[in-house]
Design a protein around this motif. Structure first.
Motif, PDB file in Angstrom:
ATOM      1  N   GLY A 198       0.878   6.532  -6.654  1.00  0.00           N
ATOM      2  CA  GLY A 198      -0.401   7.165  -6.966  1.00  0.00           C
ATOM      3  C   GLY A 198      -0.398   8.651  -6.684  1.00  0.00           C
ATOM      4  O   GLY A 198      -0.923   9.450  -7.470  1.00  0.00           O
ATOM      5  N   ALA A 199       0.204   9.054  -5.557  1.00  0.00           N
ATOM      6  CA  ALA A 199       0.273  10.470  -5.225  1.00  0.00           C
ATOM      7  C   ALA A 199       1.140  11.220  -6.235  1.00  0.00           C
ATOM      8  O   ALA A 199       0.805  12.342  -6.644  1.00  0.00           O
ATOM      9  N   GLU A 209      -4.212   9.240  -1.405  1.00  0.00           N
ATOM     10  CA  GLU A 209      -4.771  10.520  -0.980  1.00  0.00           C
ATOM     11  C   GLU A 209      -4.029  11.084   0.231  1.00  0.00           C
ATOM     12  O   GLU A 209      -3.841  12.298   0.355  1.00  0.00           O
ATOM     13  N   THR A 210      -3.604  10.200   1.132  1.00  0.00           N
ATOM     14  CA  THR A 210      -2.840  10.659   2.297  1.00  0.00           C
ATOM     15  C   THR A 210      -1.530  11.297   1.870  1.00  0.00           C
ATOM     16  O   THR A 210      -1.155  12.386   2.336  1.00  0.00           O
ATOM     17  N   PHE A 211      -0.814  10.623   0.980  1.00  0.00           N
ATOM     18  CA  PHE A 211       0.473  11.145   0.519  1.00  0.00           C
ATOM     19  C   PHE A 211       0.296  12.389  -0.341  1.00  0.00           C
ATOM     20  O   PHE A 211       1.130  13.294  -0.309  1.00  0.00           O
ATOM     21  N   SER A 261       0.829  -1.212   0.000  1.00  0.00           N
ATOM     22  CA  SER A 261       0.000   0.000   0.000  1.00  0.00           C
ATOM     23  C   SER A 261       0.858   1.254   0.000  1.00  0.00           C
ATOM     24  O   SER A 261       0.530   2.244  -0.670  1.00  0.00           O
ATOM     25  N   PHE A 262       1.939   1.219   0.762  1.00  0.00           N
ATOM     26  CA  PHE A 262       2.842   2.362   0.863  1.00  0.00           C
ATOM     27  C   PHE A 262       3.444   2.686  -0.512  1.00  0.00           C
ATOM     28  O   PHE A 262       3.460   3.846  -0.938  1.00  0.00           O
ATOM     29  N   ILE A 263       3.924   1.658  -1.187  1.00  0.00           N
ATOM     30  CA  ILE A 263       4.537   1.859  -2.510  1.00  0.00           C
ATOM     31  C   ILE A 263       3.507   2.353  -3.516  1.00  0.00           C
ATOM     32  O   ILE A 263       3.753   3.317  -4.264  1.00  0.00           O
ATOM     33  N   LEU A 266      -5.615   8.622 -14.686  1.00  0.00           N
ATOM     34  CA  LEU A 266      -5.523   7.209 -14.292  1.00  0.00           C
ATOM     35  C   LEU A 266      -5.571   7.064 -12.775  1.00  0.00           C
ATOM     36  O   LEU A 266      -6.284   6.200 -12.241  1.00  0.00           O
ATOM     37  N   ALA A 267      -4.811   7.906 -12.081  1.00  0.00           N
ATOM     38  CA  ALA A 267      -4.793   7.851 -10.614  1.00  0.00           C
ATOM     39  C   ALA A 267      -6.145   8.232 -10.034  1.00  0.00           C
ATOM     40  O   ALA A 267      -6.600   7.652  -9.034  1.00  0.00           O
TER      41      ALA A 267
END
Length: 236
Positions: free
Chosen positions: A36-37, A118-120, A29-31, A50-51
């Motif tokens: 994604g961010a 979204e967090t990043f 998830s982190f990667i 795409l993201a």
């Protein structure tokens, strides 16, 4: 002493599987979240689109539905790919099967990668742009800028969201028991059926999750202190 009716080793092994699944899913998830961010903040309209599609679909569909869809879809895609390879080279009998643990890691990582994205994204945007421009002006390469300036500051802003996402991932591992993984929930279920004490063993599983989340809170608090070094706190 708790009377586990001989199911203690299974409960312990299920706990280990749950912890391993949670940690590996966190890494995936982190990667995915970082990628994604970066895509959402890129100048490429295609990558941003795409993201956006990825995060919109993942966050809009229930986790259980996504887990079942991804789990069965992955195996179907692998079967189609291996059938195609076997048809090209008739002398090779190639087959790939995903075990429940690997499927669980991929599925949870893919699902919660959207939330990490979204967090990043928010954390990246919170870092002052002037510092990044100053680093580039000093001739620092993009990877060095990320490692020395962007990532440490971004983590300070991202940690509250990451802590919440980690807690959700840890508890979401219970869903993987539906696809056959022998985690703490499956072990408690077997123990309850074998002893007719389902409530007792499910309560044990709940206490295990509570213990793991409590330990996690302590680790996350240490991380927050680490990334808050050098930051002046507001005076009330």
């Amino acid at each position: 002493m708790l009377n586990l009716a001989g199911y203690g080793p299974q409960i312990f092994q299920g706990t280990i599987v749950t912890v391993e699944l949670s940690l590996l899913s966190l890494v995936v998830s982190f990667i995915i979240g970082l990628l994604g961010a970066s895509a959402k903040l890129s100048k490429s309209r295609f990558l941003r689109g795409l993201a956006t599609v990825y995060t919109t679909i993942i966050r809009g569909v229930p986790d259980l539905v996504l887990m079942l869809l991804i789990f069965y879809s992955l195996q179907i895609w692998l079967n189609d790919a291996t059938d195609y390879l076997n048809s090209i080279q008739n002398s090779i009998d190639f087959e790939v099967s995903l075990d429940p643990f690997t499927s669980g890691v991929i599925t949870l990582g893919f699902i919660y990668g959207a939330y990490f994205t979204e967090t990043f994204r928010g954390a990246f945007m919170a870092v002052p742009r002037g510092q990044l421009e100053a680093a580039r002006a000093f001739g620092m390469k993009p990877l060095l800028v990320f490692r020395r300036i962007l990532f440490p500051q971004m983590m300070r802003y991202a940690l509250p969201g990451l802590a919440n996402n980690w807690q959700v991932i840890l508890k979401a591992t219970a869903l993987v028991s539906l696809i056959g993984l022998s985690d703490i929930i499956k072990a408690a279920q077997y123990a309850g059926e074998g002893t007719f004490r389902t409530f007792f063993f499910m309560s044990i599983a709940g206490l295990v999750y509570l213990f793991l989340t409590t330990i996690s809170n302590g680790v996350l608090l240490l991380l927050e202190r680490k990334y808050a070094v050098g930051v002046r706190k507001a005076v009330l």
